[in-house]
Design an enzyme around this catalytic site. Structure first.
Site, short mmCIF file in Angstrom:
data_model
loop_
_atom_site.label_atom_id
_atom_site.label_comp_id
_atom_site.label_asym_id
_atom_site.label_seq_id
_atom_site.Cartn_x
_atom_site.Cartn_y
_atom_site.Cartn_z
N HIS A 1 -10.00 -5.69 -2.56
CA HIS A 1 -8.63 -5.86 -2.06
C HIS A 1 -8.69 -6.17 -0.58
O HIS A 1 -9.50 -5.61 0.15
CB HIS A 1 -7.78 -4.62 -2.31
CG HIS A 1 -8.43 -3.34 -1.89
ND1 HIS A 1 -9.41 -2.72 -2.63
CD2 HIS A 1 -8.27 -2.57 -0.79
CE1 HIS A 1 -9.81 -1.64 -2.03
NE2 HIS A 1 -9.14 -1.51 -0.89
N ASN B 1 -12.68 -3.49 3.03
CA ASN B 1 -13.73 -2.48 3.06
C ASN B 1 -14.63 -2.74 1.87
O ASN B 1 -14.17 -2.67 0.73
CB ASN B 1 -13.13 -1.07 2.95
CG ASN B 1 -12.25 -0.72 4.14
OD1 ASN B 1 -12.53 -1.13 5.26
ND2 ASN B 1 -11.20 0.04 3.91
N GLN C 1 -14.72 1.78 1.36
CA GLN C 1 -14.03 1.34 0.14
C GLN C 1 -13.86 2.53 -0.79
O GLN C 1 -14.82 3.18 -1.17
CB GLN C 1 -14.83 0.23 -0.57
CG GLN C 1 -14.11 -0.32 -1.80
CD GLN C 1 -14.82 -1.52 -2.43
OE1 GLN C 1 -15.97 -1.80 -2.12
NE2 GLN C 1 -14.13 -2.21 -3.32
N ASP D 1 0.87 -1.18 0.00
CA ASP D 1 0.00 0.00 0.00
C ASP D 1 0.90 1.23 0.00
O ASP D 1 1.88 1.28 0.76
CB ASP D 1 -0.91 -0.03 1.25
CG ASP D 1 -2.04 0.98 1.16
OD1 ASP D 1 -1.76 2.19 0.96
OD2 ASP D 1 -3.21 0.58 1.29
N ILE D 2 0.60 2.20 -0.87
CA ILE D 2 1.48 3.38 -0.93
C ILE D 2 1.31 4.28 0.30
O ILE D 2 2.13 5.17 0.52
CB ILE D 2 1.28 4.27 -2.20
CG1 ILE D 2 -0.19 4.41 -2.56
CG2 ILE D 2 2.13 3.81 -3.35
CD1 ILE D 2 -0.43 5.49 -3.59
N HIS E 1 -6.67 -5.79 2.83
CA HIS E 1 -5.53 -5.14 3.50
C HIS E 1 -4.92 -6.17 4.45
O HIS E 1 -5.64 -6.81 5.22
CB HIS E 1 -5.99 -3.96 4.35
CG HIS E 1 -6.57 -2.81 3.60
ND1 HIS E 1 -5.86 -1.64 3.38
CD2 HIS E 1 -7.78 -2.61 3.02
CE1 HIS E 1 -6.62 -0.78 2.72
NE2 HIS E 1 -7.79 -1.34 2.49
#
Ligand code: AMP
Length: 135
Positions: free
Chosen positions: A97, A84, A91, A28-29, A99
């Site tokens: 996705h 989410n 979301q 994750d950025i 996490h």
């Protein structure tokens, strides 16, 4: 094209962690903790029930393996796994996705639900509705 489809297609940059037949895992950025990883199906689906059994199995397997790698390589001692689903649940990217947020003894992350004991009758009614929904 959705941002995660762009990443899967190799058209957008990523910090890849794992590349599998049906799923991809990348950092994750905006990591909540060191090693915060997103595990995504290659196929664009928005919600969990849209996954095939094979995709769901690989997604869970990879999420667990990423958490284990965070323990072995980064010194994490646990992880939160979450999805989410829907904007109401937070979301933002409409490509499913999971996490994987590795947890460290001294991290400051708080994941808290405001829960309260429900009446017995309410629990019975809700369980009955859900059983109907699952028939
Ligand atoms: P969600 O709120 O569950 O939809 O979370 C979307 C997540 O995607 C956020 O944690 C973002 O930081 C992350 N994100 C968005 N764009 C990228 C990207 N290009 N590469 C990696 N992570 C991203």
């Amino acid at each position: 094209m959705c941002v995660f489809c762009g990443i899967v297609a190799g058209e957008l940059p990523k910090h890849e962690v794992y590349s599998g037949e049906r799923v991809l895992a990348f950092l994750d950025i905006n990591p909540a903790t060191r090693g915060h990883t997103l595990v995504v199906p290659r196929r664009h689906v928005e919600r969990l029930p849209e996954l095939s059994r094979e995709e769901a199995a690989e997604l869970l397997e990879v999420a667990g393996a990423v958490a284990r790698a965070c323990e072995a390589q980064l010194g994490a001692s646990g992880a939160n796994f979450w999805i989410n689903q829907g904007s109401v649940a937070g979301q933002v990217v409409p490509h499913l996705h999971m996490h994987v947020v590795p947890r460290y003894a001294e991290d400051e992350i708080r994941v808290e639900l405001q829960q309260a004991r429900a009446e017995e009758e309410e629990l019975q009614q809700v369980a009955e509705k859900l059983r109907k929904g699952l028939e």
